[in-house]
Structure formats: C-alpha cells, structure tokens
Design a protein around this motif. Sequence first.
Motif: not given
Length: 187
Positions: A117-128, A132-135, A168-180
Amino acid sequence: SVLRNPDALMCFAQLKRKDEYTAQHGLRVCVLALILGRHIGMPRERLEMLGLGALLHDIGTVRVPDAILAKPTVLSPEEFEVMKQHVTWGVEMLSGNSLIPEPALEVVRDHHERYDGSGYLHGLRGDQIGEFAMIGAICDHYDAITSDRVYRGALSAHTVLMKMYEWRNTLFRSEMVEKFIQCLGIY
C-alpha cells in the motif's frame, strides 16, 4: 500489436522526442513484461495488451517539465508531486482511445502501486493491484534500478534481483517476484 495501433506508435514517438531515456526504458520494460508474461503462460492476446501497456507506461512524462525530468539530483517533495502526475497524465492521454484496452491502461495507471500500500496514486495494496499492474511494477522497478540515471549509477542485475526477493510481499506480490527471478535466470 503496436504497428496495428498507429496511435500507440505516435505516443511512443512523442515520448522518444521528449526524453530518450524514458522511451528506451519503456521499450526495456515492455520486453521484460513480455518475457515474464510468456513465462507464466499468458496467451498471445493478453501478451499484446501487456506489452502495449508496458511500452506506454510512462507516456505521461511527456507533460513533466524538462527541469524535473532531467534533474541531476534528488527531486524536492514538490517536484516529486509533479513527477507523480505522469500517471494521471498518461491515463488521460490514452483513455479516449478505443484501441488501448483496459488491461494496458491498468499498467499505465497502477505501475507505481505497491503490495504493502506504500505506492501511488491510489495506495492500492495486495490483491487490489491487478496482474498486469504488478507485472508492470516489477519490470519498471527492475529496469529503473539496473539502469544508469543522471542522478545515480546502475546496480547490478544480481544485486537488484536479491533486493527484489527481499521486497516480496512488501513492495511486490511474492509469487510474481519469484516467477520474475526464475524467468530472468534463463537469460
């Protein structure tokens, strides 16, 4: 896909005229996103939308004043607020175009959102934060940190991948970081 969408090609050309680094960054983020999307098994149609969004994710920077975009030192809080507006400007520029699908707009709109939730513009977090946005966020962050900038030098790919694993699980979704990390290990 971009060749079938002349507006996207014009947007990219406009970005290239404004700032060579940002255009090259968009191209690199596009390649990384397509590599990751293919690695996780996305079908071609979704890859085309992902690639288009990744290519144009920073299109809004064409409206950022040159003094801020090319500043060789850290941005002031006020300058950073202007820089963050590139997200809104990018969405505004692309929203009226029927050839830019919503998943591509998701990359432009949410590539600075963070899992905690630390990002911008809307402070989305987790599964919000959509896939595509996470990638887009992971690829954008990786390329930005592994590239030389006017205000700092690049970090090595190895160092950045280690840091991203820690995030992972802080800035980015864990499983997506691991796949990357898995898919970049191939290259």
